[in-house]
Design a protein around this motif. Structure first.
Motif, PDB file in Angstrom:
ATOM      1  N   UNK A 260       0.860  -1.190   0.000  1.00  0.00           N
ATOM      2  CA  UNK A 260       0.000   0.000   0.000  1.00  0.00           C
ATOM      3  C   UNK A 260       0.888   1.229   0.000  1.00  0.00           C
ATOM      4  N   UNK A 261       0.761   2.050  -1.037  1.00  0.00           N
ATOM      5  CA  UNK A 261       1.573   3.258  -1.169  1.00  0.00           C
ATOM      6  C   UNK A 261       0.732   4.485  -0.834  1.00  0.00           C
ATOM      7  N   UNK A 262       1.252   5.327   0.050  1.00  0.00           N
ATOM      8  CA  UNK A 262       0.609   6.592   0.399  1.00  0.00           C
ATOM      9  C   UNK A 262       1.679   7.677   0.386  1.00  0.00           C
ATOM     10  N   UNK A 263       1.281   8.910   0.664  1.00  0.00           N
ATOM     11  CA  UNK A 263       2.227  10.025   0.580  1.00  0.00           C
ATOM     12  C   UNK A 263       3.314   9.934   1.652  1.00  0.00           C
ATOM     13  N   UNK A 264       2.954   9.623   2.879  1.00  0.00           N
ATOM     14  CA  UNK A 264       3.894   9.627   3.990  1.00  0.00           C
ATOM     15  C   UNK A 264       4.543   8.265   4.239  1.00  0.00           C
ATOM     16  N   UNK A 265       3.746   7.204   4.189  1.00  0.00           N
ATOM     17  CA  UNK A 265       4.227   5.854   4.486  1.00  0.00           C
ATOM     18  C   UNK A 265       3.852   4.888   3.368  1.00  0.00           C
ATOM     19  N   UNK A 266       4.737   3.952   3.116  1.00  0.00           N
ATOM     20  CA  UNK A 266       4.452   2.879   2.168  1.00  0.00           C
ATOM     21  C   UNK A 266       4.669   1.551   2.878  1.00  0.00           C
ATOM     22  N   UNK A 267       3.646   0.713   2.856  1.00  0.00           N
ATOM     23  CA  UNK A 267       3.781  -0.640   3.388  1.00  0.00           C
ATOM     24  C   UNK A 267       4.290  -1.505   2.237  1.00  0.00           C
ATOM     25  N   UNK A 268       5.328  -2.269   2.529  1.00  0.00           N
ATOM     26  CA  UNK A 268       5.963  -3.084   1.493  1.00  0.00           C
ATOM     27  C   UNK A 268       6.322  -4.446   2.080  1.00  0.00           C
ATOM     28  N   UNK A 269       6.631  -5.385   1.220  1.00  0.00           N
ATOM     29  CA  UNK A 269       6.933  -6.750   1.659  1.00  0.00           C
ATOM     30  C   UNK A 269       7.983  -7.354   0.744  1.00  0.00           C
ATOM     31  N   UNK A 270       8.594  -8.419   1.223  1.00  0.00           N
ATOM     32  CA  UNK A 270       9.552  -9.164   0.393  1.00  0.00           C
ATOM     33  C   UNK A 270       9.547 -10.624   0.825  1.00  0.00           C
ATOM     34  N   UNK A 271       9.696 -11.480  -0.150  1.00  0.00           N
ATOM     35  CA  UNK A 271       9.929 -12.898   0.095  1.00  0.00           C
ATOM     36  C   UNK A 271      11.353 -13.195  -0.331  1.00  0.00           C
ATOM     37  N   UNK A 272      12.051 -13.992   0.459  1.00  0.00           N
ATOM     38  CA  UNK A 272      13.445 -14.333   0.178  1.00  0.00           C
ATOM     39  C   UNK A 272      13.527 -15.819  -0.123  1.00  0.00           C
ATOM     40  N   UNK A 273      14.173 -16.115  -1.224  1.00  0.00           N
ATOM     41  CA  UNK A 273      14.288 -17.488  -1.706  1.00  0.00           C
ATOM     42  C   UNK A 273      15.753 -17.901  -1.728  1.00  0.00           C
ATOM     43  N   UNK A 274      16.050 -19.084  -1.211  1.00  0.00           N
ATOM     44  CA  UNK A 274      17.380 -19.669  -1.324  1.00  0.00           C
ATOM     45  C   UNK A 274      17.415 -20.431  -2.644  1.00  0.00           C
ATOM     46  N   UNK A 275      18.447 -20.162  -3.454  1.00  0.00           N
ATOM     47  CA  UNK A 275      18.558 -20.776  -4.773  1.00  0.00           C
ATOM     48  C   UNK A 275      19.591 -21.900  -4.708  1.00  0.00           C
ATOM     49  N   UNK A 276      19.153 -23.122  -5.019  1.00  0.00           N
ATOM     50  CA  UNK A 276      20.009 -24.298  -4.970  1.00  0.00           C
ATOM     51  C   UNK A 276      21.125 -24.179  -6.010  1.00  0.00           C
ATOM     52  N   UNK A 277      22.341 -24.517  -5.595  1.00  0.00           N
ATOM     53  CA  UNK A 277      23.497 -24.396  -6.474  1.00  0.00           C
ATOM     54  C   UNK A 277      23.442 -25.357  -7.657  1.00  0.00           C
ATOM     55  N   UNK A 278      22.943 -26.557  -7.456  1.00  0.00           N
ATOM     56  CA  UNK A 278      22.955 -27.576  -8.510  1.00  0.00           C
ATOM     57  C   UNK A 278      21.779 -27.446  -9.473  1.00  0.00           C
ATOM     58  N   UNK A 279      20.594 -27.190  -8.943  1.00  0.00           N
ATOM     59  CA  UNK A 279      19.390 -27.237  -9.776  1.00  0.00           C
ATOM     60  C   UNK A 279      18.772 -25.874 -10.086  1.00  0.00           C
ATOM     61  N   UNK A 280      19.122 -24.864  -9.290  1.00  0.00           N
ATOM     62  CA  UNK A 280      18.483 -23.561  -9.442  1.00  0.00           C
ATOM     63  C   UNK A 280      17.114 -23.494  -8.797  1.00  0.00           C
ATOM     64  N   UNK A 281      16.688 -24.574  -8.150  1.00  0.00           N
ATOM     65  CA  UNK A 281      15.392 -24.611  -7.466  1.00  0.00           C
ATOM     66  C   UNK A 281      15.371 -23.581  -6.341  1.00  0.00           C
ATOM     67  N   UNK A 282      14.251 -22.883  -6.199  1.00  0.00           N
ATOM     68  CA  UNK A 282      14.087 -21.877  -5.161  1.00  0.00           C
ATOM     69  C   UNK A 282      13.306 -22.451  -3.980  1.00  0.00           C
ATOM     70  N   UNK A 283      13.788 -22.167  -2.771  1.00  0.00           N
ATOM     71  CA  UNK A 283      13.092 -22.545  -1.548  1.00  0.00           C
ATOM     72  C   UNK A 283      12.836 -21.282  -0.742  1.00  0.00           C
TER      73      UNK A 283
END
Length: 157
Positions: A111-134
């Motif tokens: 949610x973006x407003x003039x004074x404050x913006x609520x934001x989020x992020x998901x973090x994925x670990x990427x496997x070295x061998x397969x590229x699979x994300x967890x």
């Protein structure tokens, strides 16, 4: 989810990327932008043993850092030219070990407003061998939007 304001010009997104990557912490972490568009940012961070609490597994601080950068950069991607932002509140939930060749964080505006913006992020670990994300963490944050001197002067004119 509230849709972000009108899309900023590509030059604004380039300025955002340059500003984020100029930060010493971003440089130390080895962050790189994979993608940036209005309301969405994707960053990657290589695995660095210096940030691990045991071989091959990142300590929570490094996970938090990339999540915070991604979420708040996404918030910054919808700001008018000349504005900046800063984190004022966050919560991070760790859900799996952060191990692999790199971490990939996808930040988004909630949610973006003039004074404050609520934001989020998901973090994925990427496997070295397969590229699979967890999924290894989710972050919810609030960013304070700060009108720059140039933007403030233009508004007064």
């Amino acid at each position: 989810m509230t849709p972000p304001p009108a899309a900023p010009a590509p030059s604004s997104l380039q300025a955002l990327q340059a500003t984020v990557l100029a930060m010493p912490m971003a440089h130390t972490l080895g962050l790189r932008f994979v993608q940036a568009q209005a309301g969405h940012v994707e960053l990657e961070m290589p695995m660095n043993e210096a940030f691990c609490f045991r071989p091959g597994q990142l300590q929570a601080t490094a996970v938090f850092a990339i999540a915070d950068f991604a979420a708040v950069a996404a918030a910054g991607s919808v700001l008018p030219p000349g504005w900046t932002n800063a984190t004022v509140d966050t919560t991070l939930k760790l859900v799996a070990p952060a191990q692999g060749r790199c971490l990939r964080a996808r930040g988004r505006v909630v949610n973006a407003a003039r004074l404050l913006t609520v934001c989020a992020a998901d973090v994925w670990a990427v496997d070295a061998a397969t590229g699979h994300e967890t999924l290894c963490a989710s972050l919810l944050a609030t960013a304070r939007n700060i009108e720059g001197a140039t933007a403030a002067a233009a508004a007064r004119a």
